[in-house]
Design a protein around this motif. Structure first.
Motif, mmCIF file in Angstrom:
data_model
loop_
_atom_site.group_PDB
_atom_site.id
_atom_site.type_symbol
_atom_site.label_atom_id
_atom_site.label_comp_id
_atom_site.label_asym_id
_atom_site.label_seq_id
_atom_site.Cartn_x
_atom_site.Cartn_y
_atom_site.Cartn_z
ATOM 1 N N LYS A 1 0.834 -1.217 0.000
ATOM 2 C CA LYS A 1 0.000 0.000 0.000
ATOM 3 C C LYS A 1 0.860 1.254 0.000
ATOM 4 C CE LYS A 1 -4.237 -1.471 2.334
ATOM 5 N NZ LYS A 1 -5.070 -1.216 3.501
ATOM 6 N N ALA A 2 1.864 1.299 0.859
ATOM 7 C CA ALA A 2 2.700 2.493 0.993
ATOM 8 C C ALA A 2 3.492 2.770 -0.287
ATOM 9 C CB ALA A 2 3.649 2.340 2.179
ATOM 10 N N ARG A 3 3.885 1.728 -0.984
ATOM 11 C CA ARG A 3 4.659 1.904 -2.216
ATOM 12 C C ARG A 3 3.832 2.545 -3.322
ATOM 13 N NH1 ARG A 3 8.522 -3.042 -3.364
ATOM 14 N NH2 ARG A 3 8.007 -2.342 -5.446
ATOM 15 N N ASN A 4 2.512 2.373 -3.238
ATOM 16 C CA ASN A 4 1.635 2.870 -4.295
ATOM 17 C C ASN A 4 0.772 4.040 -3.870
ATOM 18 O OD1 ASN A 4 2.391 0.895 -6.306
ATOM 19 N ND2 ASN A 4 1.438 -0.604 -4.945
ATOM 20 N N SER A 5 1.119 4.663 -2.743
ATOM 21 C CA SER A 5 0.387 5.842 -2.303
ATOM 22 C C SER A 5 1.367 6.774 -1.603
ATOM 23 C CB SER A 5 -0.743 5.456 -1.341
ATOM 24 O OG SER A 5 -0.265 5.277 -0.026
ATOM 25 N N ASP A 6 0.879 7.897 -1.197
ATOM 26 C CA ASP A 6 1.695 8.815 -0.404
ATOM 27 C C ASP A 6 0.961 9.130 0.895
ATOM 28 O OD1 ASP A 6 4.132 10.082 -0.165
ATOM 29 O OD2 ASP A 6 3.390 11.988 -0.944
ATOM 30 N N ASN A 7 0.156 8.164 1.341
ATOM 31 C CA ASN A 7 -0.664 8.323 2.534
ATOM 32 C C ASN A 7 0.053 7.686 3.721
ATOM 33 O OD1 ASN A 7 -2.594 8.248 4.547
ATOM 34 N ND2 ASN A 7 -4.246 7.575 3.193
ATOM 35 N N VAL A 8 0.298 8.453 4.759
ATOM 36 C CA VAL A 8 1.026 7.961 5.927
ATOM 37 C C VAL A 8 0.306 6.791 6.597
ATOM 38 C CG1 VAL A 8 0.031 9.584 7.609
ATOM 39 C CG2 VAL A 8 2.359 8.710 7.928
ATOM 40 N N ALA A 9 -1.006 6.716 6.464
ATOM 41 C CA ALA A 9 -1.766 5.618 7.061
ATOM 42 C C ALA A 9 -1.466 4.269 6.393
ATOM 43 C CB ALA A 9 -3.266 5.914 6.987
ATOM 44 N N ASP A 10 -0.852 4.309 5.216
ATOM 45 C CA ASP A 10 -0.507 3.081 4.497
ATOM 46 C C ASP A 10 0.876 2.548 4.848
ATOM 47 O OD1 ASP A 10 -2.938 3.081 3.179
ATOM 48 O OD2 ASP A 10 -2.167 4.240 1.486
ATOM 49 N N ALA A 11 1.579 3.236 5.738
ATOM 50 C CA ALA A 11 2.939 2.827 6.105
ATOM 51 C C ALA A 11 3.015 2.551 7.603
ATOM 52 C CB ALA A 11 3.927 3.931 5.738
ATOM 53 N N LEU A 12 3.986 1.735 7.981
ATOM 54 C CA LEU A 12 4.264 1.477 9.385
ATOM 55 C C LEU A 12 5.016 2.688 9.933
ATOM 56 C CD1 LEU A 12 3.821 -0.820 11.407
ATOM 57 C CD2 LEU A 12 6.045 -1.714 10.776
ATOM 58 N N ASN A 13 4.535 3.255 11.016
ATOM 59 C CA ASN A 13 5.098 4.505 11.531
ATOM 60 C C ASN A 13 6.286 4.222 12.446
ATOM 61 O OD1 ASN A 13 5.607 6.965 12.833
ATOM 62 N ND2 ASN A 13 3.475 7.609 12.594
#
Length: 123
Positions: free
Chosen positions: A44-56
């Motif tokens: 998800k994080a690789r295909n978006s720029d939304n912080v909610a899609d990445a592990l913080n």
């Protein structure tokens, strides 16, 4: 490792805590060095720029700092295990490892370290 796996590395996090069983270790904080590696699916994080899609990783690091600086530990194994529990608590985590160095723990050694790993076998 799947192609969408991301690897987070928290390198040389330098903290101070009470660690050990000798009187001077119980009475005085010591330096420790924490290294954390976390693998998680980052599709998800690789295909978006939304912080909610990445592990913080900032949230993880803050929890680790709070744990270590706010507690006392007799054993390096226990400290490492509690830190690993934080690094691996998110359900996205596929693998995590934590290594904690205790500099100058032995007279003729740079440090003593403990490393523990977590593997999510359901993924």
């Amino acid at each position: 490792m799947k192609p969408e796996t991301a690897i987070i590395r928290i390198k040389n996090l330098r903290l101070r805590t009470f660690i050990g069983i000798k009187d001077d270790e119980i009475q005085n904080k010591q330096d420790i060095i924490v290294n954390v590696v976390i693998h998680y699916c980052a599709e998800k994080a690789r295909n978006s720029d939304n912080v909610a899609d990445a592990l913080n990783y900032r949230t993880i690091t803050k929890k680790i700092i709070s744990l270590i600086e706010g507690n006392r530990f007799s054993l390096l194994e226990n400290l490492t295990n509690q830190t690993l529990a934080i690094a691996s608590e998110h359900h996205w985590v596929e693998f995590a490892s934590v290594e904690i160095d205790k500099p100058h723990a032995l007279r003729f050694a740079d440090s003593v370290s403990m490393e523990l790993c977590y593997q999510n076998h359901s993924k």
